[in-house]
Write an enzyme that holds these catalytic residues in place. Structure first.
Site, PDB file in Angstrom:
ATOM      1  N   ASP A 127      51.848  58.640  95.632  1.00  0.00           N
ATOM      2  CA  ASP A 127      52.729  58.250  96.616  1.00  0.00           C
ATOM      3  C   ASP A 127      53.460  57.300  95.834  1.00  0.00           C
ATOM      4  OD1 ASP A 127      54.604  58.456  98.538  1.00  0.00           O
ATOM      5  OD2 ASP A 127      52.872  57.230 100.085  1.00  0.00           O
ATOM      6  N   HIS A 183      49.272  52.996 103.693  1.00  0.00           N
ATOM      7  CA  HIS A 183      48.807  54.249 104.466  1.00  0.00           C
ATOM      8  C   HIS A 183      47.699  53.895 105.454  1.00  0.00           C
ATOM      9  CE1 HIS A 183      49.472  56.607 100.457  1.00  0.00           C
ATOM     10  NE2 HIS A 183      50.712  56.479 101.237  1.00  0.00           N
ATOM     11  N   SER A 203      47.693  51.890  99.410  1.00  0.00           N
ATOM     12  CA  SER A 203      46.793  52.841 100.086  1.00  0.00           C
ATOM     13  C   SER A 203      45.655  52.154 100.108  1.00  0.00           C
ATOM     14  CB  SER A 203      46.851  54.092  99.529  1.00  0.00           C
ATOM     15  OG  SER A 203      46.012  55.008 100.244  1.00  0.00           O
TER      16      SER A 203
END
EC number: 3.1.1.61
Length: 425
Positions: A365, A269, A241
């Site tokens: 995540d 992401h 991310s």
């Protein structure tokens, strides 16, 4: 042509209290500038250091305003964001710059260039003023990025010391140093080309946060590590991310032998258009085919597959083949694409032959999916705190006790090459 608000003077608080994060907002739209400024002022730990219309205003005011973070629009009159960026970084040591742009291919390409020049992160901006006003997700993401990226900078007021020991986030310095490997040439203040090497100001940015990170890493208990799987890895899965694009570029450049042996599947992401550009950058960095995953395409060794923005990417067994499955369902862990769906789906295809790497990023995540990979006999490698821009996702995996190794970014590729050759267990 200048500011919509006066430059705010630095505040002095009682010793021991945290100073509010000072944020400079630079956007040629008075409506967007005012809206973002109001959002910042509504946060108890933030304040608007300055609200400015052009990149030229930002460069001239940055030393006086003394911001911790700059939210910098790309398209502005007089001096645009990409031109202002290196001047801002040269004037203000340790400055965090978040590039804000609409979702066009041109702006996505500029955002990637900005990352290579020292920007800390980017955020996609809604297309219209009306969309911005209603964009709760944009507001949430922007406030989170400001807060998490600046976490390591926060310190008690009036104390000129390194960040506090309870700061759990990684140094932004890796963003700067990874830019050295990007092969994107920089220019000096006079516009003359120079070697792709960090600006002296950026080297200074590297040194202090690294020492603070090293001190924190030494004071932390060593993580509990699991043994690597006895299975020879058959697929490489990667989740990332914040700070991920730079980390991914560094990683894939060093794992050519791994890519030749197996498929590589990545969830970063990132919104649509941006993932298209990222796939192109990954292909150049790796010297191997890389593209956004296509629904029902067969997964092959020698290829890199990137989850497209706005879709979850999974894998599934179809006869003797593994195929990509794209999912337009709800966000997972507030993200779409999310890492967990990819990790969880890999178990049904490769069982204990799945090896996953969790790189820099906010949130957790990848932790749940990683837990399932380990339960199925696979292995997890996490990026360490010192080399992460934000040690959220890898930190969550480490704290869950599911990792077989926690490594600096530069050591992950050599480890993967050994593991996939069967001699790194």
């Amino acid at each position: 042509m200048g500011m919509s608000t006066a430059v705010a003077s630095p505040v002095a608080l009682d010793s021991g209290k945290l100073e509010p994060l000072r944020v400079m907002v630079v956007d040629d739209s008075v409506v967007i500038r005012g809206l973002i400024s109001r959002w910042i002022e509504a946060e108890p730990d933030m304040m608007v250091a300055a609200s400015l219309r052009t990149g030229r205003d930002a460069v001239s005011q940055v030393e006086r305003a003394d911001p911790d973070v700059v939210v910098l629009d790309i398209e502005m009159p007089e001096l645009d964001g990409i031109s202002a960026l290196p001047q801002l970084l040269a004037k203000k040591r340790n400055l965090i710059v978040i590039m804000a742009s609409t979702l066009t291919r041109r702006n996505a390409e500029i955002s990637f260039k900005a990352l290579s020049l020292g920007a800390s992160d980017y955020i996609p901006k809604p297309e219209s003023t009306r969309e911005v006003a209603a964009a709760d997700i944009f507001r949430h993401d922007l406030m989170q990025k400001i807060r998490h990226l600046a976490a390591k900078r926060r310190r008690p007021a009036t104390v000129a010391s390194p960040p506090p020991d309870h700061d759990d986030y990684g140094s932004n310095a890796s963003t700067i140093m990874n830019a050295v490997d990007s092969n994107i040439s920089e220019r000096d203040a006079g516009g003359k080309p120079r070697r792709t090497f960090p600006h002296p100001a950026l080297v200074q940015r590297e040194q202090q946060p690294r020492s603070a990170q090293a001190a924190r890493a030494m004071s932390r208990p060593q993580p509990t590590l699991r043994s690597f799987s006895a299975h020879l890895p058959r697929a490489l899965l990667i989740g990332s991310s914040t700070g991920g694009p730079q980390a991914l570029m560094t990683l894939v450049a060093g794992i050519g032998p791994v890519i030749d042996r197996c498929p590589v599947l990545i969830t970063q992401h990132m919104p649509p258009t941006f993932t298209t550009i990222l796939a192109e950058h990954l292909a150049r960095a790796a010297g191997r085919p890389a593209h956004e995953g296509v629904d029902q395409e067969i997964v092959k060794q020698g290829h890199i597959y990137l989850a497209p923005g706005g879709r979850h990417m999974r894998v599934a067994r179809k006869g003797a083949d593994a195929v990509i499955v794209l999912d337009n369902g709800p966000a997972v862990n507030f993200c779409k694409p999310a890492v967990d769906p990819l990790f969880m789906s890999a178990i049904d295809v490769w069982q204990g032959g799945a090896l996953a790497v969790i790189l820099t990023g906010m949130g957790s995540d990848g932790m749940r999916g990683g837990t399932q990979i380990v339960a199925a006999g696979g292995s997890i490698i996490a990026q360490d705190e010192a080399s992460s821009v934000v040690w959220g996702m890898p930190g969550a995996a480490v704290q869950a006790g599911i990792c077989a190794a926690v490594l600096p970014l530069q050591q992950i590729a050599p480890k993967l090459v050994r593991l996939f050759a069967g001699d790194g267990l």
